[in-house]
Design a protein around this motif. Structure first.
Motif, PDB file in Angstrom:
ATOM      1  N   MET A 178       0.836  -1.197   0.000  1.00 42.43           N
ATOM      2  CA  MET A 178       0.000   0.000   0.000  1.00 42.43           C
ATOM      3  C   MET A 178       0.871   1.248   0.000  1.00 42.43           C
ATOM      4  SD  MET A 178      -3.126  -0.799  -0.170  1.00 42.43           S
ATOM      5  CE  MET A 178      -3.867   0.760   0.297  1.00 42.43           C
ATOM      6  N   TYR A 179       0.370   2.233  -0.696  1.00 42.97           N
ATOM      7  CA  TYR A 179       1.080   3.507  -0.747  1.00 42.97           C
ATOM      8  C   TYR A 179       0.143   4.623  -0.335  1.00 42.97           C
ATOM      9  CZ  TYR A 179       4.670   1.018  -3.303  1.00 42.97           C
ATOM     10  OH  TYR A 179       5.646   0.154  -3.664  1.00 42.97           O
ATOM     11  N   LYS A 180       0.743   5.697   0.145  1.00 41.69           N
ATOM     12  CA  LYS A 180      -0.065   6.820   0.581  1.00 41.69           C
ATOM     13  C   LYS A 180       0.434   8.100  -0.070  1.00 41.69           C
ATOM     14  CE  LYS A 180      -1.966   8.916   4.753  1.00 41.69           C
ATOM     15  NZ  LYS A 180      -1.965   8.899   6.223  1.00 41.69           N
ATOM     16  N   CYS A 181      -0.479   8.838  -0.656  1.00 45.70           N
ATOM     17  CA  CYS A 181      -0.111  10.082  -1.319  1.00 45.70           C
ATOM     18  C   CYS A 181       0.226  11.139  -0.273  1.00 45.70           C
ATOM     19  CB  CYS A 181      -1.276  10.541  -2.200  1.00 45.70           C
ATOM     20  SG  CYS A 181      -0.953  12.126  -2.986  1.00 45.70           S
ATOM     21  N   LEU A 182       1.322  11.831  -0.508  1.00 41.62           N
ATOM     22  CA  LEU A 182       1.738  12.839   0.466  1.00 41.62           C
ATOM     23  C   LEU A 182       0.980  14.138   0.278  1.00 41.62           C
ATOM     24  CD1 LEU A 182       5.573  12.267   0.591  1.00 41.62           C
ATOM     25  CD2 LEU A 182       3.810  11.436   2.139  1.00 41.62           C
ATOM     26  N   ASN A 183       0.251  14.248  -0.808  1.00 41.74           N
ATOM     27  CA  ASN A 183      -0.486  15.477  -1.065  1.00 41.74           C
ATOM     28  C   ASN A 183      -1.901  15.414  -0.500  1.00 41.74           C
ATOM     29  OD1 ASN A 183      -1.035  18.005  -2.055  1.00 41.74           O
ATOM     30  ND2 ASN A 183      -1.759  17.230  -4.008  1.00 41.74           N
ATOM     31  N   VAL A 224      -0.559   0.646  -5.953  1.00 41.14           N
ATOM     32  CA  VAL A 224       0.256   0.783  -7.152  1.00 41.14           C
ATOM     33  C   VAL A 224       1.051  -0.497  -7.376  1.00 41.14           C
ATOM     34  CG1 VAL A 224       2.115   2.062  -8.252  1.00 41.14           C
ATOM     35  CG2 VAL A 224       0.447   3.261  -6.840  1.00 41.14           C
ATOM     36  N   ASP A 225       0.985  -0.987  -8.577  1.00 41.94           N
ATOM     37  CA  ASP A 225       1.789  -2.149  -8.926  1.00 41.94           C
ATOM     38  C   ASP A 225       3.061  -1.678  -9.607  1.00 41.94           C
ATOM     39  OD1 ASP A 225      -0.023  -3.904  -7.892  1.00 41.94           O
ATOM     40  OD2 ASP A 225      -1.148  -4.047  -9.759  1.00 41.94           O
ATOM     41  N   LEU A 226       4.154  -1.779  -8.884  1.00 43.75           N
ATOM     42  CA  LEU A 226       5.417  -1.296  -9.434  1.00 43.75           C
ATOM     43  C   LEU A 226       5.933  -2.206 -10.543  1.00 43.75           C
ATOM     44  CD1 LEU A 226       7.217  -0.139  -6.188  1.00 43.75           C
ATOM     45  CD2 LEU A 226       6.031   1.232  -7.875  1.00 43.75           C
ATOM     46  N   LYS A 227       5.384  -3.400 -10.595  1.00 42.94           N
ATOM     47  CA  LYS A 227       5.838  -4.333 -11.619  1.00 42.94           C
ATOM     48  C   LYS A 227       5.288  -3.943 -12.993  1.00 42.94           C
ATOM     49  CE  LYS A 227       6.271  -8.200  -8.420  1.00 42.94           C
ATOM     50  NZ  LYS A 227       5.783  -9.553  -8.077  1.00 42.94           N
ATOM     51  N   THR A 228       4.079  -3.423 -12.978  1.00 40.53           N
ATOM     52  CA  THR A 228       3.439  -3.101 -14.250  1.00 40.53           C
ATOM     53  C   THR A 228       3.712  -1.661 -14.651  1.00 40.53           C
ATOM     54  OG1 THR A 228       1.398  -2.559 -13.087  1.00 40.53           O
ATOM     55  CG2 THR A 228       1.609  -4.799 -13.916  1.00 40.53           C
ATOM     56  N   SER A 229       3.715  -0.783 -13.672  1.00 37.58           N
ATOM     57  CA  SER A 229       3.917   0.628 -13.997  1.00 37.58           C
ATOM     58  C   SER A 229       5.083   1.185 -13.185  1.00 37.58           C
ATOM     59  CB  SER A 229       2.641   1.420 -13.707  1.00 37.58           C
ATOM     60  OG  SER A 229       2.315   1.330 -12.349  1.00 37.58           O
ATOM     61  N   VAL A 278       4.829   6.212 -10.532  1.00 37.00           N
ATOM     62  CA  VAL A 278       3.882   6.199  -9.432  1.00 37.00           C
ATOM     63  C   VAL A 278       3.209   7.560  -9.336  1.00 37.00           C
ATOM     64  CG1 VAL A 278       3.571   5.856  -6.975  1.00 37.00           C
ATOM     65  CG2 VAL A 278       5.285   4.535  -8.209  1.00 37.00           C
ATOM     66  N   ILE A 279       1.956   7.584  -9.713  1.00 41.22           N
ATOM     67  CA  ILE A 279       1.218   8.839  -9.665  1.00 41.22           C
ATOM     68  C   ILE A 279      -0.108   8.615  -8.952  1.00 41.22           C
ATOM     69  CG2 ILE A 279       0.090  10.618 -11.032  1.00 41.22           C
ATOM     70  CD1 ILE A 279       2.094  10.085 -13.234  1.00 41.22           C
ATOM     71  N   CYS A 280      -0.437   9.527  -8.075  1.00 39.83           N
ATOM     72  CA  CYS A 280      -1.704   9.432  -7.364  1.00 39.83           C
ATOM     73  C   CYS A 280      -2.864   9.626  -8.340  1.00 39.83           C
ATOM     74  CB  CYS A 280      -1.757  10.494  -6.271  1.00 39.83           C
ATOM     75  SG  CYS A 280      -3.333  10.526  -5.395  1.00 39.83           S
ATOM     76  N   PRO A 281      -3.781   8.673  -8.388  1.00 43.50           N
ATOM     77  CA  PRO A 281      -4.919   8.767  -9.307  1.00 43.50           C
ATOM     78  C   PRO A 281      -5.928   9.820  -8.878  1.00 43.50           C
ATOM     79  CG  PRO A 281      -5.138   6.833  -7.909  1.00 43.50           C
ATOM     80  CD  PRO A 281      -3.785   7.434  -7.607  1.00 43.50           C
TER      81      PRO A 281
END
Ligand code: ZN
Length: 45
Positions: A1-6, A13-18, A21-24
């Motif tokens: 899991m990731y958390k947007c700092l903004n 986010v799947d780092l394997k595919t993309s 890393v951008i917050c949707p």
């Protein structure tokens, strides 16, 4: 899991595919990796 700092929303986010890393939600590029809550297994005797 990731958390947007903004916006502070949790982002999956799947780092394997993309590689990017951008917050949707807000499009922020800085996302911090957070650890999920790990439950400790306790063996009761
Ligand atoms: Zn965001």
């Amino acid at each position: 899991m990731y958390k947007c700092l903004n916006c502070g929303k949790e982002v999956e986010v799947d780092l394997k595919t993309s590689k990017k890393v951008i917050c949707p939600f807000c499009g922020y590029r800085i996302i911090k990796k957070i650890r999920p809550v790990v439950l400790k297994k306790v063996h009761a005797r």
